[in-house]
Design a protein around this motif. Structure first.
Motif, PDB file in Angstrom:
ATOM      1  N   SER A  74       0.849  -1.186   0.000  1.00  0.00           N
ATOM      2  CA  SER A  74       0.000   0.000   0.000  1.00  0.00           C
ATOM      3  C   SER A  74       0.890   1.244   0.000  1.00  0.00           C
ATOM      4  O   SER A  74       2.082   1.166   0.320  1.00  0.00           O
ATOM      5  CB  SER A  74      -0.911   0.008   1.225  1.00  0.00           C
ATOM      6  OG  SER A  74      -0.139   0.179   2.405  1.00  0.00           O
ATOM      7  N   LEU A  75       0.309   2.377  -0.354  1.00  0.00           N
ATOM      8  CA  LEU A  75       1.092   3.620  -0.354  1.00  0.00           C
ATOM      9  C   LEU A  75       1.632   3.937   1.033  1.00  0.00           C
ATOM     10  O   LEU A  75       2.689   4.545   1.182  1.00  0.00           O
ATOM     11  CB  LEU A  75       0.227   4.785  -0.857  1.00  0.00           C
ATOM     12  CG  LEU A  75       0.024   4.870  -2.371  1.00  0.00           C
ATOM     13  CD1 LEU A  75      -0.872   6.051  -2.717  1.00  0.00           C
ATOM     14  CD2 LEU A  75       1.354   4.995  -3.098  1.00  0.00           C
ATOM     15  N   GLN A  76       0.907   3.520   2.076  1.00  0.00           N
ATOM     16  CA  GLN A  76       1.368   3.772   3.444  1.00  0.00           C
ATOM     17  C   GLN A  76       2.651   3.012   3.753  1.00  0.00           C
ATOM     18  O   GLN A  76       3.385   3.376   4.662  1.00  0.00           O
ATOM     19  CB  GLN A  76       0.280   3.376   4.459  1.00  0.00           C
ATOM     20  CG  GLN A  76      -0.908   4.328   4.537  1.00  0.00           C
ATOM     21  CD  GLN A  76      -1.817   4.236   3.327  1.00  0.00           C
ATOM     22  OE1 GLN A  76      -1.820   3.226   2.627  1.00  0.00           O
ATOM     23  NE2 GLN A  76      -2.591   5.278   3.077  1.00  0.00           N
ATOM     24  N   GLU A  77       2.917   1.959   2.999  1.00  0.00           N
ATOM     25  CA  GLU A  77       4.102   1.126   3.243  1.00  0.00           C
ATOM     26  C   GLU A  77       5.223   1.403   2.256  1.00  0.00           C
ATOM     27  O   GLU A  77       6.212   0.675   2.222  1.00  0.00           O
ATOM     28  CB  GLU A  77       3.724  -0.356   3.157  1.00  0.00           C
ATOM     29  CG  GLU A  77       2.683  -0.794   4.171  1.00  0.00           C
ATOM     30  CD  GLU A  77       2.212  -2.217   3.923  1.00  0.00           C
ATOM     31  OE1 GLU A  77       2.335  -3.044   4.841  1.00  0.00           O
ATOM     32  OE2 GLU A  77       1.728  -2.491   2.804  1.00  0.00           O
ATOM     33  N   VAL A  78       5.085   2.452   1.440  1.00  0.00           N
ATOM     34  CA  VAL A  78       6.061   2.708   0.397  1.00  0.00           C
ATOM     35  C   VAL A  78       7.462   2.877   0.981  1.00  0.00           C
ATOM     36  O   VAL A  78       7.659   3.477   2.032  1.00  0.00           O
ATOM     37  CB  VAL A  78       5.672   3.962  -0.425  1.00  0.00           C
ATOM     38  CG1 VAL A  78       5.658   5.212   0.432  1.00  0.00           C
ATOM     39  CG2 VAL A  78       6.630   4.148  -1.603  1.00  0.00           C
ATOM     40  N   LEU A  79       8.437   2.296   0.285  1.00  0.00           N
ATOM     41  CA  LEU A  79       9.840   2.417   0.673  1.00  0.00           C
ATOM     42  C   LEU A  79      10.546   3.350  -0.298  1.00  0.00           C
ATOM     43  O   LEU A  79      10.442   3.186  -1.516  1.00  0.00           O
ATOM     44  CB  LEU A  79      10.521   1.048   0.629  1.00  0.00           C
ATOM     45  CG  LEU A  79      10.414   0.150   1.851  1.00  0.00           C
ATOM     46  CD1 LEU A  79      11.169  -1.150   1.600  1.00  0.00           C
ATOM     47  CD2 LEU A  79      10.951   0.825   3.076  1.00  0.00           C
ATOM     48  N   LEU A  80      11.282   4.318   0.226  1.00  0.00           N
ATOM     49  CA  LEU A  80      12.086   5.200  -0.609  1.00  0.00           C
ATOM     50  C   LEU A  80      13.458   4.561  -0.832  1.00  0.00           C
ATOM     51  O   LEU A  80      13.950   3.819   0.027  1.00  0.00           O
ATOM     52  CB  LEU A  80      12.253   6.556   0.070  1.00  0.00           C
ATOM     53  CG  LEU A  80      10.965   7.345   0.323  1.00  0.00           C
ATOM     54  CD1 LEU A  80      11.275   8.617   1.105  1.00  0.00           C
ATOM     55  CD2 LEU A  80      10.274   7.686  -0.988  1.00  0.00           C
ATOM     56  N   PRO A  81      14.099   4.823  -1.964  1.00  0.00           N
ATOM     57  CA  PRO A  81      15.431   4.260  -2.216  1.00  0.00           C
ATOM     58  C   PRO A  81      16.393   4.549  -1.062  1.00  0.00           C
ATOM     59  O   PRO A  81      16.479   5.661  -0.575  1.00  0.00           O
ATOM     60  CB  PRO A  81      15.870   4.973  -3.500  1.00  0.00           C
ATOM     61  CG  PRO A  81      14.591   5.214  -4.223  1.00  0.00           C
ATOM     62  CD  PRO A  81      13.593   5.573  -3.144  1.00  0.00           C
ATOM     63  N   GLY A  82      17.081   3.509  -0.627  1.00  0.00           N
ATOM     64  CA  GLY A  82      17.990   3.620   0.499  1.00  0.00           C
ATOM     65  C   GLY A  82      17.381   3.118   1.792  1.00  0.00           C
ATOM     66  O   GLY A  82      18.094   2.698   2.700  1.00  0.00           O
ATOM     67  N   GLN A  83      16.065   3.159   1.901  1.00  0.00           N
ATOM     68  CA  GLN A  83      15.401   2.696   3.113  1.00  0.00           C
ATOM     69  C   GLN A  83      15.394   1.170   3.185  1.00  0.00           C
ATOM     70  O   GLN A  83      15.431   0.484   2.160  1.00  0.00           O
ATOM     71  CB  GLN A  83      13.948   3.171   3.159  1.00  0.00           C
ATOM     72  CG  GLN A  83      13.756   4.589   3.639  1.00  0.00           C
ATOM     73  CD  GLN A  83      12.286   4.870   3.902  1.00  0.00           C
ATOM     74  OE1 GLN A  83      11.480   4.875   2.991  1.00  0.00           O
ATOM     75  NE2 GLN A  83      11.952   5.105   5.161  1.00  0.00           N
ATOM     76  N   THR A  84      15.338   0.671   4.406  1.00  0.00           N
ATOM     77  CA  THR A  84      15.192  -0.766   4.612  1.00  0.00           C
ATOM     78  C   THR A  84      13.908  -1.019   5.396  1.00  0.00           C
ATOM     79  O   THR A  84      13.405  -0.142   6.101  1.00  0.00           O
ATOM     80  CB  THR A  84      16.378  -1.346   5.394  1.00  0.00           C
ATOM     81  OG1 THR A  84      16.515  -0.633   6.631  1.00  0.00           O
ATOM     82  CG2 THR A  84      17.666  -1.231   4.596  1.00  0.00           C
ATOM     83  N   ARG A  85      13.399  -2.225   5.257  1.00  0.00           N
ATOM     84  CA  ARG A  85      12.179  -2.586   5.969  1.00  0.00           C
ATOM     85  C   ARG A  85      12.194  -4.088   6.252  1.00  0.00           C
ATOM     86  O   ARG A  85      12.628  -4.875   5.402  1.00  0.00           O
ATOM     87  CB  ARG A  85      10.962  -2.215   5.120  1.00  0.00           C
ATOM     88  CG  ARG A  85       9.614  -2.477   5.733  1.00  0.00           C
ATOM     89  CD  ARG A  85       9.304  -1.626   6.947  1.00  0.00           C
ATOM     90  NE  ARG A  85       9.592  -0.211   6.754  1.00  0.00           N
ATOM     91  CZ  ARG A  85       8.778   0.660   6.136  1.00  0.00           C
ATOM     92  NH1 ARG A  85       7.635   0.250   5.633  1.00  0.00           N
ATOM     93  NH2 ARG A  85       9.116   1.919   6.059  1.00  0.00           N
ATOM     94  N   HIS A  86      11.751  -4.452   7.422  1.00  0.00           N
ATOM     95  CA  HIS A  86      11.629  -5.864   7.788  1.00  0.00           C
ATOM     96  C   HIS A  86      10.185  -6.297   7.576  1.00  0.00           C
ATOM     97  O   HIS A  86       9.265  -5.682   8.102  1.00  0.00           O
ATOM     98  CB  HIS A  86      12.029  -6.073   9.254  1.00  0.00           C
ATOM     99  CG  HIS A  86      11.957  -7.500   9.683  1.00  0.00           C
ATOM    100  ND1 HIS A  86      12.990  -8.383   9.469  1.00  0.00           N
ATOM    101  CD2 HIS A  86      10.971  -8.197  10.299  1.00  0.00           C
ATOM    102  CE1 HIS A  86      12.654  -9.576   9.948  1.00  0.00           C
ATOM    103  NE2 HIS A  86      11.436  -9.483  10.455  1.00  0.00           N
TER     104      HIS A  86
END
Length: 305
Positions: A74-86
Motif C-alpha cells: 500500500s502507499l502507506q508502506e512505500v519504501l524510498l530508495p535507500g530505506q530498509t524494511r523488515h
C-alpha cells in the motif's frame, strides 16, 4: 473441331507462359531486388547511424527489462530508495515469490504501489538483504534501490504472484547542481532533536522500529542516532555495490532519506521528482516546515510542563 482444339491449345500455352513469366518476376524481386533495397551499404551515413542507435537503444531496454516478481504494498508502506524494511511473509504466494526472487532474480523484487483499486505505474526496485526462518513464515529484510516504471505486468495461471518488467531508475542530478546537502543535514538534525524533546516518533518508527537499518533496536526506543549523511553513504554503497560510492550517488540517496518520516503525499512528491537537486530542494522545504511545527509543539509542551 480442329479450329476449336487449336484455340484451346493456344489459350493453354498462353496462360502457361504468363504464369512462368509471373514466377520469374517474383524470383527476380525476392532474390535480387529486395536484398539490394534492404542493404544499407548504399544509404547515406546518417541512416546507418540512426539504425545503429536504434539497435543500441533496443539492447539497453532489453538489459533493463528483467522479468521480476511484484510484491504489492500500500502507499502507506512505500519504501524510498535507500530505506530498509523488515517484512514477515507467511502466505503461500509470497513464500513462492520469495523463492523465485532468490533462485532466478538475483534477490531482486519490484515493489508495486497499490492505489485506488489498482497498481501505479511507478514502482520501486528492491533487494533482499537477508532472510530468517520464523515459527510461521519467513522474516525478510528489504532495501529499496531505485524508483522505476512498470512497462508490463504479467499474470500466469501457474504462478501465484504478478511479474513485471521495468525501465528507468538512473541517477539524475539536474542542471543547476544546487548543493543543498549541508542545509538538508542541518534541518534534519534540528528535526530529530525536536522530535526527541517533544517525545515524538515518526510514523515509520511506529510501524517498524527496525526500519532505519538497526534491527536490534527494541520496540519503543528512539531510533536513528546515526548521522544521516553516513546512512546515505551506507545506502549508496549497498545499492550500487560499491565499497566507496561516488559523491553523486551519496547525494542521490541523501535526497531520498531526508523524506523519511514524512507523509504519503510528500513521499509521492519525492518519487515524482525528476532529479536529485529538485528532490533536495523539496526535502529542505519539507524539513523546515516540520521544524516550525515541532518547535511550536515543544513550546506548548514546555509551557504545560
Amino acid at each position: 473441331r480442329p479450329i476449336g482444339q487449336a484455340a484451346t491449345n493456344a489459350y493453354f500455352f498462353t496462360f502457361k507462359g504468363i504464369l512462368l513469366i509471373t514466377m520469374l518476376l517474383h524470383y527476380l524481386i525476392y532474390a535480387l531486388i529486395l536484398p539490394a533495397i534492404c542493404s544499407f551499404s548504399n544509404l547515406p551515413p546518417s541512416t546507418s547511424s540512426s539504425r545503429s542507435s536504434f539497435a543500441s537503444s533496443r539492447t539497453s531496454f532489453a538489459l533493463q527489462s528483467k522479468l521480476l516478481p511484484v510484491l504489492p504494498l500500500s502507499l502507506q508502506e512505500v519504501l524510498l530508495p535507500g530505506q530498509t524494511r523488515h517484512l514477515h511473509l507467511y502466505e503461500a504466494r509470497f513464500l513462492s515469490l520469495l523463492t523465485k526472487a532468490q533462485t532466478d532474480c538475483d534477490n531482486e523484487v519490484l515493489l508495486g504501489l497499490l492505489h485506488g483499486g489498482g497498481m501505479l505505474k511507478l514502482a520501486v526496485l528492491a533487494k533482499l538483504e537477508s532472510t530468517t526462518r520464523d515459527e510461521v513464515g519467513v522474516g525478510v529484510d528489504l532495501r529499496a534501490v531505485k524508483v522505476c516504471n512498470l512497462v508490463g505486468v504479467e499474470s500466469e495461471d501457474d504462478v501465484p504472484f504478478l511479474q513485471a518488467r521495468f525501465e528507468g531508475g538512473g541517477v539524475s542530478t539536474g542542471i543547476g547542481q544546487l548543493d543543498q546537502a549541508d542545509e538538508v543535514l542541518a534541518a534534519w538534525g534540528s528535526v530529530r532533536e525536536l522530535l526527541s524533546k517533544a517525545d515524538l516518533k515518526t510514523d515509520e518508527i511506529r510501524v517498524d522500529p527496525r526500519s532505519f537499518d538497526r534491527y536490534e533496536v527494541p520496540s519503543g526506543q528512539e531510533d536513528d542516532d546515526e548521522d544521516l549523511m553516513m546512512r546515505a553513504r551506507t545506502a549508496a554503497g549497498a545499492c550500487t555495490g560499491s565499497v566507496s560510492p561516488d559523491e553523486e550517488s551519496v547525494r542521490e540517496y541523501l535526497s531520498w532519506l531526508c523524506f523519511e518520516g514524512s507523509g504519503i503525499s510528500d513521499k509521492l512528491k519525492a518519487l515524482e521528482a525528476s532529479n536529485t537537486d529538485q528532490r533536495l530542494a523539496a526535502g529542505l522545504e519539507l524539513l523546515r516546515e516540520r521544524e516550525r511545527v515541532l518547535a511550536a509543539k515543544v513550546a506548548i509542551k514546555s509551557a504545560f510542563d
